[in-house]
Design an enzyme around this catalytic site. Structure first.
Site, PDB file in Angstrom:
ATOM      1  N   ASP A 126       0.470  -1.326   0.250  1.00  0.00           N
ATOM      2  CA  ASP A 126      -0.020   0.310  -0.039  1.00  0.00           C
ATOM      3  C   ASP A 126       0.953   1.700   0.491  1.00  0.00           C
ATOM      4  OD1 ASP A 126      -2.301   1.300   2.358  1.00  0.00           O
ATOM      5  OD2 ASP A 126      -1.945   1.452   0.694  1.00  0.00           O
TER       6      ASP A 126
ATOM      7  N   SER B  17      -3.493  -9.626   2.014  1.00  0.00           N
ATOM      8  CA  SER B  17      -3.467 -10.274   3.350  1.00  0.00           C
ATOM      9  C   SER B  17      -2.185 -11.089   3.527  1.00  0.00           C
ATOM     10  CB  SER B  17      -4.210 -11.858   3.536  1.00  0.00           C
ATOM     11  OG  SER B  17      -5.409 -10.285   3.533  1.00  0.00           O
TER      12      SER B  17
HETATM   13  N1  APR Z   1       5.579  -5.810  -4.375  1.00  0.00           N
HETATM   14  C1  APR Z   1       4.993  -6.511  -4.722  1.00  0.00           C
HETATM   15  N2  APR Z   1       4.314  -7.246  -3.190  1.00  0.00           N
HETATM   16  C2  APR Z   1       5.078  -6.450  -2.367  1.00  0.00           C
HETATM   17  C3  APR Z   1       5.845  -5.224  -2.255  1.00  0.00           C
HETATM   18  C4  APR Z   1       5.488  -4.717  -3.424  1.00  0.00           C
HETATM   19  N3  APR Z   1       6.612  -3.762  -3.664  1.00  0.00           N
HETATM   20  N4  APR Z   1       5.832  -4.524  -1.085  1.00  0.00           N
HETATM   21  C5  APR Z   1       4.803  -5.178  -0.135  1.00  0.00           C
HETATM   22  N5  APR Z   1       4.619  -6.998  -0.953  1.00  0.00           N
HETATM   23  C6  APR Z   1       4.317  -7.678  -0.766  1.00  0.00           C
HETATM   24  C7  APR Z   1       4.662  -8.501   0.510  1.00  0.00           C
HETATM   25  O1  APR Z   1       5.477  -9.025   0.438  1.00  0.00           O
HETATM   26  C8  APR Z   1       3.156  -9.373   0.989  1.00  0.00           C
HETATM   27  O2  APR Z   1       3.648 -11.054   0.448  1.00  0.00           O
HETATM   28  O3  APR Z   1       2.258  -7.619  -0.515  1.00  0.00           O
HETATM   29  C9  APR Z   1       2.118  -8.787  -0.205  1.00  0.00           C
HETATM   30  C10 APR Z   1       1.041  -8.220   1.213  1.00  0.00           C
HETATM   31  O4  APR Z   1       1.454  -7.506   1.841  1.00  0.00           O
HETATM   32  P1  APR Z   1       1.013  -5.976   2.516  1.00  0.00           P
HETATM   33  O5  APR Z   1       1.854  -4.854   1.852  1.00  0.00           O
HETATM   34  O6  APR Z   1       2.030  -5.811   4.218  1.00  0.00           O
HETATM   35  O7  APR Z   1      -0.401  -6.381   2.474  1.00  0.00           O
HETATM   36  P2  APR Z   1      -1.503  -7.122   3.829  1.00  0.00           P
HETATM   37  O8  APR Z   1      -1.120  -8.219   4.090  1.00  0.00           O
HETATM   38  O9  APR Z   1      -2.668  -7.249   3.012  1.00  0.00           O
HETATM   39  O10 APR Z   1      -0.766  -6.379   5.087  1.00  0.00           O
HETATM   40  C11 APR Z   1      -2.417  -4.878   4.415  1.00  0.00           C
HETATM   41  O11 APR Z   1      -0.747  -3.393   5.384  1.00  0.00           O
HETATM   42  O12 APR Z   1      -0.076  -2.174   3.757  1.00  0.00           O
HETATM   43  C12 APR Z   1      -0.521  -2.082   4.651  1.00  0.00           C
HETATM   44  O13 APR Z   1      -2.598  -0.324   4.088  1.00  0.00           O
HETATM   45  C13 APR Z   1      -2.269  -1.524   4.356  1.00  0.00           C
HETATM   46  O14 APR Z   1      -3.082  -1.537   6.881  1.00  0.00           O
HETATM   47  C14 APR Z   1      -2.314  -2.648   5.382  1.00  0.00           C
HETATM   48  C15 APR Z   1      -2.070  -3.833   5.924  1.00  0.00           C
END
Ligand code: APR
Length: 355
Positions: A33, A116
């Site tokens: 995000d 997630s």
């Molecule tokens: N490109 C692709 N995948 C990514 C990137 C990127 N630039 N950055 C992180 N990821 C991967 C992570 O390694 C993980 O496998 O995206 C997947 C989801 O991780 P998160 O971003 O932490 O999302 P999520 O687990 O759904 O949690 C959502 O995190 O970012 C905050 O605002 C968001 O509160 C929400 C929560």
């Protein structure tokens, strides 16, 4: 390829829409995000402010701003709480609702992060399984190029499905030392640097009374005892008339024998419709090895039938290729789920099945 898996940073991925794993406020956060908001610029946040948030499992769409995509689809995945709070259903809805929204906006391609599986704590392999289930179900009735962009490789040890595969690869994989391999090829097929032997029985089982050098000199092969796979023929044109069933002919025959429709065949093979119709319309089509094997998996062919289909396209399975060993492992185990095979191929950094 209808469904592909790649390793990378989704903010660099060029496609019609990328999906953001957001939180219910849609006002940015950490993880992917944060990365998407940073790359898109402040215009994205300003538009998100007008959306009034998003419920878990739902999806909303904005422009892509400075990202190399037209749209960003924001979806809110479930927080993992042990698996008995509808986490799977909510995560499945994130993918389905995002793809439906992409379709509504006439997107032909979409890329997902593993929703997630980061801050929200969903076990990565389970998250990938649910994502794959949703994508498979959507692609059953829709055409779209869908890519899962993983930020890091999955931890193989988490998944017992791959433990024996690891052993099989270790036991069968022959390091391709080019010098050793080259020697093997020279020895195996008689291409030694020794003086040319009398031409006896090449790839086509052709035998002739003239030496190979005489054969190479003359435009025509000798007419005397030309035998093609035991059928006596008197000229090259007659020999070519007796050419074996082509790859395409075998493919069409197998589709009929299995009682499959064309869409069932190419969807199970992770092959797009246009490529399939190209294959179907060309009796002598030359497919890639990945395409042949993807179709063999789709038709649930045995290892021997797969080898026969590969040979008709000019390929063979080899134990000097991890790709071949992995594919043979699944086919001989009767596992014909192309998405499952592709996850294993991805883990071993191999090309994926499909096209
Ligand atoms: N490109 C692709 N995948 C990514 C990137 C990127 N630039 N950055 C992180 N990821 C991967 C992570 O390694 C993980 O496998 O995206 C997947 C989801 O991780 P998160 O971003 O932490 O999302 P999520 O687990 O759904 O949690 C959502 O995190 O970012 C905050 O605002 C968001 O509160 C929400 C929560």
């Amino acid at each position: 390829m209808p469904y592909n898996i790649v390793l990378g940073d989704i903010t660099y991925f060029k496609c019609d829409a990328i999906v953001n794993a957001a939180n219910s406020s849609l006002l940015g956060g950490g993880g992917v995000d944060g990365a998407i908001h940073r790359a898109a610029g402040k215009g994205l946040l300003e538009e998100c402010r007008k959306l009034g948030g998003c419920k878990t499992g739902q999806a909303k769409i904005t422009g892509g701003y400075k990202l190399p995509c037209k749209y960003v689809i924001h979806t809110v995945g479930p927080v993992w709480r042990g698996g008995s709070n509808d986490e799977r259903e909510l995560l499945y809805s994130c993918y389905i609702n995002s793809m439906k929204l992409a379709k509504e906006y006439n997107c032909e391609s979409i890329a997902f992060p593993l929703i997630s599986s980061g801050i929200y704590g969903y076990p990565k392999r389970r998250a990938l399984e649910t994502a794959t289930d949703a994508i498979r179900d959507f692609l059953a009735d829709n055409d779209m190029e869908i890519t899962m962009v993983l930020y890091e490789r999955m931890n193989m040890q988490e998944d017992r499905r791959f433990n024996s595969l690891d052993d099989v690869i270790k036991r069968n994989y022959i390091e391709t030392d080019p010098v050793r391999l080259n020697t093997l090829i020279i020895q195996d097929v008689g291409l030694s640097s020794q003086p040319k032997k009398k031409h006896s029985g090449g790839f086509w089982g052709l035998t002739s009374s003239k030496s190979s050098s005489e054969c190479e000199d003359s435009a025509e092969l000798p007419r005397s005892d030309l035998v093609l796979n035991k059928a006596k023929v008197n000229s090259l044109s007659e020999a070519l008339d007796k050419i074996d069933e082509s790859f395409t002919e075998m493919l069409m025959r197998k589709i009929d024998e299995k009682g499959l429709t064309d869409p069932q065949c190419y969807k199970r093979a992770n092959i797009d419709r246009k490529l399939f119709s190209k294959i179907r319309s060309d009796k002598f089509y030359k497919p890639s090895k990945q395409t042949v094997i993807a179709l063999a998996v789709s038709l649930e062919l045995s290892v021997d039938e797969t080898k026969e289909m590969l040979m008709k396209a000019g390929y063979a399975l080899s134990h000097s290729s991890k790709f071949d060993i992995i594919v043979e492992y699944f086919i001989s185990g009767g596992v014909y789920d192309i998405y499952e095979i592709n996850e294993a191929l991805f883990e071993y950094d191999q090309k994926l099945l499909g096209a």
